[in-house]
Design a protein around this motif. Structure first.
Motif, PDB file in Angstrom:
ATOM      1  N   ALA A 156       0.812  -1.218   0.000  1.00 34.57           N
ATOM      2  CA  ALA A 156       0.000   0.000   0.000  1.00 34.57           C
ATOM      3  C   ALA A 156       0.843   1.265   0.000  1.00 34.57           C
ATOM      4  N   VAL A 157       2.112   1.161   0.341  1.00 37.66           N
ATOM      5  CA  VAL A 157       2.987   2.339   0.385  1.00 37.66           C
ATOM      6  C   VAL A 157       3.643   2.590  -0.967  1.00 37.66           C
ATOM      7  N   ARG A 158       4.135   1.517  -1.611  1.00 37.79           N
ATOM      8  CA  ARG A 158       4.923   1.677  -2.829  1.00 37.79           C
ATOM      9  C   ARG A 158       4.247   1.119  -4.073  1.00 37.79           C
ATOM     10  N   GLY A 159       3.082   0.543  -3.925  1.00 36.59           N
ATOM     11  CA  GLY A 159       2.427  -0.072  -5.072  1.00 36.59           C
ATOM     12  C   GLY A 159       3.057  -1.410  -5.412  1.00 36.59           C
ATOM     13  N   GLY A 160       2.356  -2.199  -6.160  1.00 32.07           N
ATOM     14  CA  GLY A 160       2.856  -3.513  -6.524  1.00 32.07           C
ATOM     15  C   GLY A 160       2.541  -4.547  -5.463  1.00 32.07           C
ATOM     16  N   LYS A 181      10.923  -6.425  -7.501  1.00 36.41           N
ATOM     17  CA  LYS A 181       9.537  -6.249  -7.927  1.00 36.41           C
ATOM     18  C   LYS A 181       9.442  -6.274  -9.447  1.00 36.41           C
ATOM     19  N   PHE A 182       8.557  -7.119  -9.916  1.00 36.51           N
ATOM     20  CA  PHE A 182       8.317  -7.229 -11.348  1.00 36.51           C
ATOM     21  C   PHE A 182       7.005  -6.518 -11.690  1.00 36.51           C
ATOM     22  N   PRO A 183       6.929  -5.908 -12.864  1.00 39.54           N
ATOM     23  CA  PRO A 183       5.667  -5.253 -13.242  1.00 39.54           C
ATOM     24  C   PRO A 183       4.545  -6.283 -13.369  1.00 39.54           C
ATOM     25  N   PRO A 184       3.487  -6.166 -12.578  1.00 42.61           N
ATOM     26  CA  PRO A 184       2.443  -7.199 -12.543  1.00 42.61           C
ATOM     27  C   PRO A 184       1.362  -6.954 -13.590  1.00 42.61           C
ATOM     28  N   SER A 185       1.761  -6.963 -14.857  1.00 47.09           N
ATOM     29  CA  SER A 185       0.852  -6.523 -15.922  1.00 47.09           C
ATOM     30  C   SER A 185      -0.433  -7.335 -15.961  1.00 47.09           C
ATOM     31  N   MET A 186      -0.339  -8.650 -15.839  1.00 46.44           N
ATOM     32  CA  MET A 186      -1.543  -9.485 -15.943  1.00 46.44           C
ATOM     33  C   MET A 186      -2.431  -9.344 -14.718  1.00 46.44           C
ATOM     34  N   THR A 187      -1.808  -9.133 -13.552  1.00 43.71           N
ATOM     35  CA  THR A 187      -2.595  -8.871 -12.345  1.00 43.71           C
ATOM     36  C   THR A 187      -3.356  -7.561 -12.484  1.00 43.71           C
ATOM     37  N   LEU A 188      -2.716  -6.552 -13.055  1.00 42.66           N
ATOM     38  CA  LEU A 188      -3.381  -5.263 -13.264  1.00 42.66           C
ATOM     39  C   LEU A 188      -4.558  -5.404 -14.220  1.00 42.66           C
ATOM     40  N   GLU A 197       0.697   4.098 -11.194  1.00 37.97           N
ATOM     41  CA  GLU A 197       1.326   5.395 -10.959  1.00 37.97           C
ATOM     42  C   GLU A 197       2.723   5.232 -10.380  1.00 37.97           C
ATOM     43  N   ALA A 198       2.886   4.304  -9.435  1.00 36.05           N
ATOM     44  CA  ALA A 198       4.203   4.107  -8.826  1.00 36.05           C
ATOM     45  C   ALA A 198       5.223   3.655  -9.862  1.00 36.05           C
ATOM     46  N   MET A 199       4.847   2.745 -10.728  1.00 34.32           N
ATOM     47  CA  MET A 199       5.777   2.293 -11.765  1.00 34.32           C
ATOM     48  C   MET A 199       6.088   3.414 -12.749  1.00 34.32           C
ATOM     49  N   ALA A 200       5.064   4.159 -13.150  1.00 34.22           N
ATOM     50  CA  ALA A 200       5.265   5.222 -14.137  1.00 34.22           C
ATOM     51  C   ALA A 200       6.135   6.345 -13.600  1.00 34.22           C
ATOM     52  N   ARG A 201       6.133   6.543 -12.296  1.00 36.96           N
ATOM     53  CA  ARG A 201       6.955   7.589 -11.698  1.00 36.96           C
ATOM     54  C   ARG A 201       8.327   7.071 -11.270  1.00 36.96           C
ATOM     55  N   GLY A 202       8.536   5.766 -11.336  1.00 35.99           N
ATOM     56  CA  GLY A 202       9.765   5.175 -10.841  1.00 35.99           C
ATOM     57  C   GLY A 202      10.840   5.041 -11.900  1.00 35.99           C
ATOM     58  N   GLY A 203      11.983   4.526 -11.465  1.00 34.59           N
ATOM     59  CA  GLY A 203      13.087   4.314 -12.383  1.00 34.59           C
ATOM     60  C   GLY A 203      12.888   3.126 -13.296  1.00 34.59           C
ATOM     61  N   ILE A 204      11.944   2.242 -12.990  1.00 34.38           N
ATOM     62  CA  ILE A 204      11.670   1.122 -13.881  1.00 34.38           C
ATOM     63  C   ILE A 204      11.118   1.605 -15.214  1.00 34.38           C
ATOM     64  N   TYR A 233      12.562  -5.413 -14.435  1.00 36.20           N
ATOM     65  CA  TYR A 233      12.080  -5.409 -13.058  1.00 36.20           C
ATOM     66  C   TYR A 233      12.874  -4.400 -12.258  1.00 36.20           C
ATOM     67  N   SER A 234      12.410  -4.144 -11.034  1.00 35.92           N
ATOM     68  CA  SER A 234      13.104  -3.254 -10.108  1.00 35.92           C
ATOM     69  C   SER A 234      13.814  -4.095  -9.063  1.00 35.92           C
ATOM     70  N   VAL A 235      15.081  -3.761  -8.787  1.00 31.82           N
ATOM     71  CA  VAL A 235      15.830  -4.526  -7.790  1.00 31.82           C
ATOM     72  C   VAL A 235      15.406  -4.166  -6.374  1.00 31.82           C
ATOM     73  N   ASP A 236      14.718  -3.031  -6.201  1.00 32.13           N
ATOM     74  CA  ASP A 236      14.255  -2.594  -4.890  1.00 32.13           C
ATOM     75  C   ASP A 236      12.732  -2.602  -4.865  1.00 32.13           C
ATOM     76  N   ALA A 237      12.166  -2.378  -3.682  1.00 34.55           N
ATOM     77  CA  ALA A 237      10.712  -2.427  -3.524  1.00 34.55           C
ATOM     78  C   ALA A 237      10.026  -1.133  -3.928  1.00 34.55           C
ATOM     79  N   SER A 238      10.804  -0.083  -4.220  1.00 33.23           N
ATOM     80  CA  SER A 238      10.226   1.229  -4.506  1.00 33.23           C
ATOM     81  C   SER A 238      10.281   1.595  -5.981  1.00 33.23           C
ATOM     82  N   TRP A 239      10.632   0.652  -6.847  1.00 40.39           N
ATOM     83  CA  TRP A 239      10.664   0.864  -8.293  1.00 40.39           C
ATOM     84  C   TRP A 239      11.760   1.848  -8.730  1.00 40.39           C
ATOM     85  N   VAL A 240      12.797   2.056  -7.915  1.00 39.07           N
ATOM     86  CA  VAL A 240      13.795   3.093  -8.213  1.00 39.07           C
ATOM     87  C   VAL A 240      14.863   2.592  -9.184  1.00 39.07           C
ATOM     88  N   VAL A 241      15.512   1.485  -8.855  1.00 37.95           N
ATOM     89  CA  VAL A 241      16.635   0.995  -9.660  1.00 37.95           C
ATOM     90  C   VAL A 241      16.207  -0.259 -10.410  1.00 37.95           C
TER      91      VAL A 241
END
Length: 696
Positions: free
Chosen positions: A204-208, A214-221, A245-252, A263-271
């Motif tokens: 609920a904090v970082r999305g996903g 964290k992998f983009p959960p396209s099919m879940t979405l 929104e979290a993915m679109a604003r993140g480094g992923i 995918y993102s190596v961290d839980a916040s979609w940064v790297v």
């Protein structure tokens, strides 16, 4: 001197054609050679954009002493997992069963009968982190093969027996005679149970869902959007919106050029892990377009279009298909040594911003994109993101900064591209580009989808409607298509027909799905990943779970259901319902790994609804009704549009859904049907919209 891989078409295999290792492609001849010499087989499986595959190749397969040892004591076989997903699936199952984990590069040692007896993934050139060196592994295998051959054979035989005795782990019910019963289709309760499971996993904090990586959960979405459309669930929509929104604003997400990393190596979609895959971007392009359709979100609109433009600009081949991937690694700008580093093409330091933009605009860019002196990545570099949702900046200035940074980045050494065209992933791209082009009045995107579909028909499909898995430079490879190829290509063709009104794409989809029914379907309705006449491996793969892409199983269920809606075919609908039986068991237990099955279930529960639009193609009302239908969020809705019947004797309609439909009071009309019941035809787009928004 090049090895045998020099004659292959896979870019990944060609990368190894100059190795001193005497590689063989997967072939009967390779195993004949192992039998003749009395040596084991080293099976190495990877793919072109795999970072650690490149690392192991450089450390071990380009090393002369290591290659010499391999050539003396083994027959070495190299496989591109994207070209042969069946081989990858069979031996990955063995790796995971033996070690509890898997990944690529995958390293498996086999008997000359292709039976596995020792497993691993990446092995370093020297022992570290508790891992033996690759040379130590090779020497150990040689000793075991020479001194304890009978023991090795017993281990290999036991592994193969255990694999062959495995049954699908979702509890297929048995019939009165003890055999497997036909699975029952899911009920309205199953998506609710799955939603509860997703709610527990939601960040609920970082999305996903879940933690890092964290992998983009396209099919879940996609499932969440469809569930919201059918039931009005605000929880489903909120999870989808927050994650997008979290993915679109993140480094992923590539904030300059569009498109998503793997995918993102961290839980916040940064790297991110910087490789860009065709399948991720096709699936996510479609998700963001569908999010815009549901909410009108400007962010979703921008990301959908930027991702579509990325696909056409960066991934399209000269023949009109779409390449498989862009590498994570590229040469470091300004480094004369040619050293390749992950992310070098994408990351920025404050000094690099100043060099391109000047002091004032560099400060603005750093604030906007989250570039810091310490960096968010390695060696003081930052991955561009949009961290500050409150900061207001002039749109024109930001557009100028983005344009200049993108132009400067284009001068950097570019990541390598795997030009291999994979049928399944191109099917996903066709669906995404066709729908995105239709929603946002971009006929160029629809044309790109059409061009890719034409390539698949011309190059990948033979006269018996059998598919080749891959092509390169317009030439088909030799490997047979697997279930996901037939299913995803059919899905793309059906989506393209709905947008263009060209019924030939429904016909082509039908040919492919008939092949699924004949060659991939078990008597009880479950599905195999390979055809009944495909090359026999130690086990016929059969996996219903969705991972980076929809499984062939769930993708086939979706395409079969849509085709049945277009044609009224009971066998295809019944096959879809039987295939969806897996959702009843896996949906409540592991919703993230059956998400496309859940999305198709939403379509099944909603009908799916069928819309036939009849009218002259150039009449404004025809276009208005067609667009209204395409913009409906009804799960899995199918749309056919065509000219009114001329009344000529023996006249045939292109799509059966249009049969018997005529103008109403000489005006274009839309017919909406669901569950064998049809509403009164209408010529009013507002009435059509009301007919399509009623929830079940």
């Amino acid at each position: 001197m090049p090895n045998r891989l020099a004659h292959e078409t896979s870019p990944y295999l060609l990368q190894h054609a100059e190795n001193p290792v005497d590689w063989w492609p997967w072939s009967p001849e390779a195993f004949d050679e192992a039998r003749r010499r009395g040596v084991p087989v080293l099976l190495s499986v990877g793919y072109s954009s795999c970072h650690w595959c490149h690392v192991m190749a450089h450390e071990s397969f380009e090393d002369e002493p290591t290659a010499g040892f391999l050539n003396e004591h083994f027959v070495s076989v190299k496989v591109d997992r994207e070209e042969r997903p069946d081989i990858d699936a069979v031996y990955m199952e063995a790796v995971q069963a033996a070690t509890g984990q898997g990944g690529w590069p995958m390293t498996v040692f086999l008997t000359p009968e292709a039976e596995p007896f020792y497993f691993g993934t990446y092995f370093p050139p020297a022992p570290k982190h508790g891992m033996p060196s690759f040379r130590q592994v090779l020497e150990g295998i040689k000793v075991a093969w020479t001194d304890r051959r009978d023991e090795v054979g017993e281990v290999a035989g036991r592994i193969v027996r255990e694999l062959s005795e495995r049954t699908l782990a979702f509890g297929v019910p048995t019939s009165e005679d003890g055999g497997p019963a036909a699975p029952q289709p899911p009920t309205v309760e199953d998506p609710y149970k799955a939603l509860m499971g997703l709610t527990r996993d939601f960040d609920a904090v970082r999305g996903g869902f879940g933690g890092a990586p964290k992998f983009p959960p396209s099919m879940t979405l996609e499932f969440l959007l469809r569930h919201h459309a059918r039931t009005g669930s605000t929880a489903a929509l909120q999870m989808a919106q927050a994650t997008c929104e979290a993915m679109a604003r993140g480094g992923i997400y590539d904030q300059l050029g569009g498109g998503f990393a793997r995918y993102s190596v961290d839980a916040s979609w940064v790297v991110p892990h910087f490789e860009k895959m065709l399948y991720d971007n096709a699936l996510l392009c479609r998700v963001y377009a569908h999010l815009w359709r549901a909410t009108g979100s400007e962010l979703a609109r921008r990301v959908a279009l930027e991702t579509a433009d990325f696909l056409v600009r960066e991934m399209r081949t000269e023949q009109g298909g779409f390449a498989s991937a862009l590498d994570a690694d590229s040469a470091v700008p300004g480094d004369e040594s040619g050293k390749h580093v992950e992310g070098a093409y994408y990351v920025w330091t404050p000094a690099q911003l100043r060099e391109v933009l000047g002091e004032q605009d560099a400060a603005l860019a750093a604030a906007h994109f989250g570039v810091t002196e310490d960096g968010t990545f390695e060696e003081g570099a930052s991955v561009l993101q949009l961290p500050d949702t409150e900061q207001l900046m002039e749109a024109g200035k930001i557009a100028s900064v983005r344009s200049r940074l993108l132009a400067a980045r284009a001068e950097r050494p570019r990541p390598g591209r795997d030009d291999k065209v994979v049928a399944a992933w191109n099917g996903l791209a066709i669906a995404a580009l066709a729908e995105t082009g239709a929603y946002f009045d971009r006929p160029d995107l629809v044309q790109a989808a059409t061009d890719a579909a034409d390539l698949l028909v011309r190059t990948h499909m033979d006269w018996q409607a059998r598919l080749f898995r891959t092509s390169l430079d317009g030439v088909a490879g030799t490997h047979a298509g697997v279930l996901e190829d037939y299913a995803d290509v059919a899905e793309g063709f059906l989506a393209l027909s709905g947008v263009t009104g060209e019924g030939v794409w429904v016909d082509f989809a039908g040919l492919l799905l008939d092949t699924v029914l004949v060659h991939f379907t078990a008597p009880n309705g479950t599905l195999y990943d390979t055809a009944d006449d495909a090359e026999a491996l130690i086990r016929r793969p059969q996996d219903p779970t969705d991972n980076a892409t929809p499984s062939g199983w769930t993708a086939a269920a979706g395409a079969l259901l849509s085709y049945a809606a277009y044609t009224g075919s009971s066998p295809h609908r019944e096959a879809a319902e039987r295939a969806l039986g897996v959702v009843r068991v896996l949906g409540p237990k592991a919703p993230r790994f059956i998400s496309w099955g859940l999305a198709v279930t939403e379509a099944l529960l909603d009908g799916p609804r069928e819309v036939a639009v009849v009218g002259p193609h150039d009449h404004p009302s025809t276009g208005a009704l067609h667009r209204t239908a395409l913009l409906s969020t009804a799960p899995g809705l199918v749309v056919a549009v065509g000219e009114p019947p001329s009344g000529a004797e023996g006249e045939q309609v292109e799509v059966p859904l249009l049969a018997g439909r005529s103008l109403v009071d000489a005006r274009p009309a839309a017919y909406v049907c669901r569950h064998f019941t049809c509403d009164a035809p209408t010529s009013d787009p507002k009435v059509l919209e009301e007919q399509l928004t009623g929830q079940q």
